[in-house]
Design a protein around this motif. Structure first.
Motif, PDB file in Angstrom:
ATOM      1  N   VAL A   3       0.841  -1.209   0.000  1.00  0.00           N
ATOM      2  CA  VAL A   3       0.000   0.000   0.000  1.00  0.00           C
ATOM      3  C   VAL A   3       0.867   1.248   0.000  1.00  0.00           C
ATOM      4  N   ARG A   4       1.957   1.187   0.795  1.00  0.00           N
ATOM      5  CA  ARG A   4       2.837   2.358   0.886  1.00  0.00           C
ATOM      6  C   ARG A   4       3.483   2.660  -0.466  1.00  0.00           C
ATOM      7  N   ARG A   5       3.945   1.575  -1.123  1.00  0.00           N
ATOM      8  CA  ARG A   5       4.601   1.777  -2.426  1.00  0.00           C
ATOM      9  C   ARG A   5       3.617   2.350  -3.437  1.00  0.00           C
ATOM     10  N   HIS A   6       2.385   1.843  -3.394  1.00  0.00           N
ATOM     11  CA  HIS A   6       1.355   2.343  -4.319  1.00  0.00           C
ATOM     12  C   HIS A   6       1.081   3.830  -4.035  1.00  0.00           C
ATOM     13  N   THR A   7       0.953   4.166  -2.746  1.00  0.00           N
ATOM     14  CA  THR A   7       0.688   5.559  -2.355  1.00  0.00           C
ATOM     15  C   THR A   7       1.819   6.457  -2.848  1.00  0.00           C
ATOM     16  N   VAL A  12       4.180  10.462  -6.584  1.00  0.00           N
ATOM     17  CA  VAL A  12       5.225  10.892  -7.520  1.00  0.00           C
ATOM     18  C   VAL A  12       4.605  11.241  -8.878  1.00  0.00           C
ATOM     19  N   LEU A  13       3.692  10.406  -9.347  1.00  0.00           N
ATOM     20  CA  LEU A  13       3.051  10.663 -10.642  1.00  0.00           C
ATOM     21  C   LEU A  13       2.241  11.960 -10.612  1.00  0.00           C
ATOM     22  N   ARG A  14       1.515  12.174  -9.518  1.00  0.00           N
ATOM     23  CA  ARG A  14       0.730  13.417  -9.388  1.00  0.00           C
ATOM     24  C   ARG A  14       1.642  14.643  -9.395  1.00  0.00           C
ATOM     25  N   MET A  15       2.745  14.546  -8.631  1.00  0.00           N
ATOM     26  CA  MET A  15       3.663  15.686  -8.537  1.00  0.00           C
ATOM     27  C   MET A  15       4.331  15.970  -9.885  1.00  0.00           C
ATOM     28  N   ALA A  17       3.053  15.241 -12.854  1.00  0.00           N
ATOM     29  CA  ALA A  17       2.018  15.786 -13.737  1.00  0.00           C
ATOM     30  C   ALA A  17       1.787  17.264 -13.436  1.00  0.00           C
ATOM     31  N   VAL A  18       1.728  17.593 -12.150  1.00  0.00           N
ATOM     32  CA  VAL A  18       1.495  18.978 -11.751  1.00  0.00           C
ATOM     33  C   VAL A  18       2.684  19.863 -12.138  1.00  0.00           C
ATOM     34  N   ALA A  19       3.905  19.331 -11.960  1.00  0.00           N
ATOM     35  CA  ALA A  19       5.101  20.103 -12.322  1.00  0.00           C
ATOM     36  C   ALA A  19       5.123  20.372 -13.827  1.00  0.00           C
ATOM     37  N   LEU A  20       4.783  19.353 -14.609  1.00  0.00           N
ATOM     38  CA  LEU A  20       4.739  19.526 -16.072  1.00  0.00           C
ATOM     39  C   LEU A  20       3.681  20.548 -16.464  1.00  0.00           C
ATOM     40  N   LEU A  21       2.521  20.456 -15.835  1.00  0.00           N
ATOM     41  CA  LEU A  21       1.440  21.406 -16.115  1.00  0.00           C
ATOM     42  C   LEU A  21       1.890  22.832 -15.782  1.00  0.00           C
ATOM     43  N   TYR A  22       2.578  22.962 -14.641  1.00  0.00           N
ATOM     44  CA  TYR A  22       3.068  24.283 -14.214  1.00  0.00           C
ATOM     45  C   TYR A  22       4.053  24.861 -15.229  1.00  0.00           C
ATOM     46  N   VAL A  23       5.024  24.031 -15.616  1.00  0.00           N
ATOM     47  CA  VAL A  23       6.034  24.489 -16.579  1.00  0.00           C
ATOM     48  C   VAL A  23       5.359  24.888 -17.900  1.00  0.00           C
ATOM     49  N   GLY A  24       4.405  24.069 -18.344  1.00  0.00           N
ATOM     50  CA  GLY A  24       3.697  24.349 -19.588  1.00  0.00           C
ATOM     51  C   GLY A  24       2.919  25.654 -19.525  1.00  0.00           C
ATOM     52  N   LEU A  25       2.242  25.866 -18.403  1.00  0.00           N
ATOM     53  CA  LEU A  25       1.441  27.083 -18.271  1.00  0.00           C
ATOM     54  C   LEU A  25       2.312  28.337 -18.142  1.00  0.00           C
ATOM     55  N   VAL A  26       3.449  28.188 -17.438  1.00  0.00           N
ATOM     56  CA  VAL A  26       4.365  29.334 -17.325  1.00  0.00           C
ATOM     57  C   VAL A  26       4.958  29.661 -18.704  1.00  0.00           C
ATOM     58  N   TRP A  27       5.288  28.611 -19.442  1.00  0.00           N
ATOM     59  CA  TRP A  27       5.839  28.800 -20.788  1.00  0.00           C
ATOM     60  C   TRP A  27       4.805  29.514 -21.681  1.00  0.00           C
ATOM     61  N   ALA A  28       3.560  29.037 -21.639  1.00  0.00           N
ATOM     62  CA  ALA A  28       2.502  29.629 -22.457  1.00  0.00           C
ATOM     63  C   ALA A  28       2.268  31.088 -22.056  1.00  0.00           C
ATOM     64  N   ARG A  29       2.310  31.336 -20.745  1.00  0.00           N
ATOM     65  CA  ARG A  29       2.109  32.695 -20.227  1.00  0.00           C
ATOM     66  C   ARG A  29       3.188  33.635 -20.767  1.00  0.00           C
ATOM     67  N   LYS A  30       4.420  33.147 -20.730  1.00  0.00           N
ATOM     68  CA  LYS A  30       5.548  33.966 -21.158  1.00  0.00           C
ATOM     69  C   LYS A  30       5.477  34.284 -22.661  1.00  0.00           C
ATOM     70  N   TYR A  63      -1.342  12.723  -0.230  1.00  0.00           N
ATOM     71  CA  TYR A  63      -0.264  11.805   0.144  1.00  0.00           C
ATOM     72  C   TYR A  63      -0.176  11.711   1.664  1.00  0.00           C
ATOM     73  N   TYR A  64      -0.225  12.865   2.319  1.00  0.00           N
ATOM     74  CA  TYR A  64      -0.153  12.922   3.783  1.00  0.00           C
ATOM     75  C   TYR A  64      -1.260  12.072   4.406  1.00  0.00           C
ATOM     76  N   GLU A  65      -2.453  12.145   3.837  1.00  0.00           N
ATOM     77  CA  GLU A  65      -3.596  11.395   4.363  1.00  0.00           C
ATOM     78  C   GLU A  65      -3.445   9.881   4.153  1.00  0.00           C
ATOM     79  N   GLY A  66      -2.608   9.505   3.185  1.00  0.00           N
ATOM     80  CA  GLY A  66      -2.492   8.087   2.833  1.00  0.00           C
ATOM     81  C   GLY A  66      -1.327   7.349   3.480  1.00  0.00           C
ATOM     82  N   ILE A  67      -0.518   8.044   4.277  1.00  0.00           N
ATOM     83  CA  ILE A  67       0.667   7.404   4.861  1.00  0.00           C
ATOM     84  C   ILE A  67       0.516   7.276   6.373  1.00  0.00           C
ATOM     85  N   ASP A  68       1.354   6.432   6.982  1.00  0.00           N
ATOM     86  CA  ASP A  68       1.223   6.225   8.430  1.00  0.00           C
ATOM     87  C   ASP A  68       1.916   7.345   9.213  1.00  0.00           C
TER      88      ASP A  68
END
Lengths: 135, 64
Positions: A3-7, A12-15, A17-30, A63-68
């Motif tokens: 369960v921990r590994r899955h969490t 990691v995948l969410r972070m 994806a969010v980092a890529l989205l951020y970079v893309g949006l900043v690039w588009a903004r610029k 993530y915080y909610e899903g870990i011990d």
């Protein structure tokens, strides 16, 4: 997969994806901020990077909610230490710019925080690793 | 705080992974508890005590 590994994998995948989205949006903004576009699109372009910043907080919270409790304590320690180190580094650099260090964009603060965060996470993982014979 | 977790676990022939599963925590947490790098919350300490059928003070004790 535990369960921990899955969490952790989902986190990691969410972070990423969010980092890529951020970079893309900043690039588009610029690149399109001063383009001849509809007012609604202009507003979306200007405010766009705000969205992934809050999504990142959401990913950390999930993530915080899903870990011990031990992993929660470690996460909070890492966040506190990396943000403290980042603040000290950024403020120090800002003062040292007056001594001739090259001026850097305010957005550089993000990679600095990310590097401290990542470095301390790797360090904590190494420190908390389970010896092979105990698995 | 020192504890008897490792002795109790090995006396039952359990691995860290099995104890972790029984308590609903990770192996890293069990390892941190056994090596004294982490003191559990009261709810987790009670869970451990219940699992081994012992009072908390027989498992956890101050370092002195």
């Amino acid at each position: 997969m535990s369960v921990r590994r899955h969490t952790e994998r989902v986190y990691v995948l969410r972070m990423l994806a969010v980092a890529l989205l951020y970079v893309g949006l900043v690039w588009a903004r610029k690149h399109y901020l001063h383009a001849d576009i509809a007012p609604a699109l202009h507003t979306a372009l200007v405010a766009g990077p705000v969205f992934p910043i809050w999504l990142m907080l959401f990913a950390v919270w999930r993530y915080y909610e899903g870990i011990d409790e031990f992993a929660q304590k470690r996460l909070l320690q890492i966040l506190a230490a990396s943000f403290g180190l980042s603040a000290a580094t950024i403020v120090s650099y800002a003062f040292l710019e007056d001594l001739g260090l090259p001026k850097v964009d305010l957005l550089t603060a993000w990679p600095v925080m990310a590097l401290f965060w990542l470095g301390l996470t790797v360090l904590a993982k190494w420190r908390d690793r389970v010896p092979g014979h105990e698995k | 705080m020192k504890n008897e977790l490792k002795a109790l676990r090995t006396a039952r022939g359990w691995s860290q992974g099995e104890l972790a599963e029984a308590l609903g925590v990770s192996r890293q947490t069990i390892n941190a508890l056994e090596t004294g790098r982490y003191d559990p919350s009261l709810p987790l300490a009670f869970k451990i005590a219940r699992l081994f059928g012992k009072p908390i003070e027989e498992i956890f004790a101050p370092e002195d």
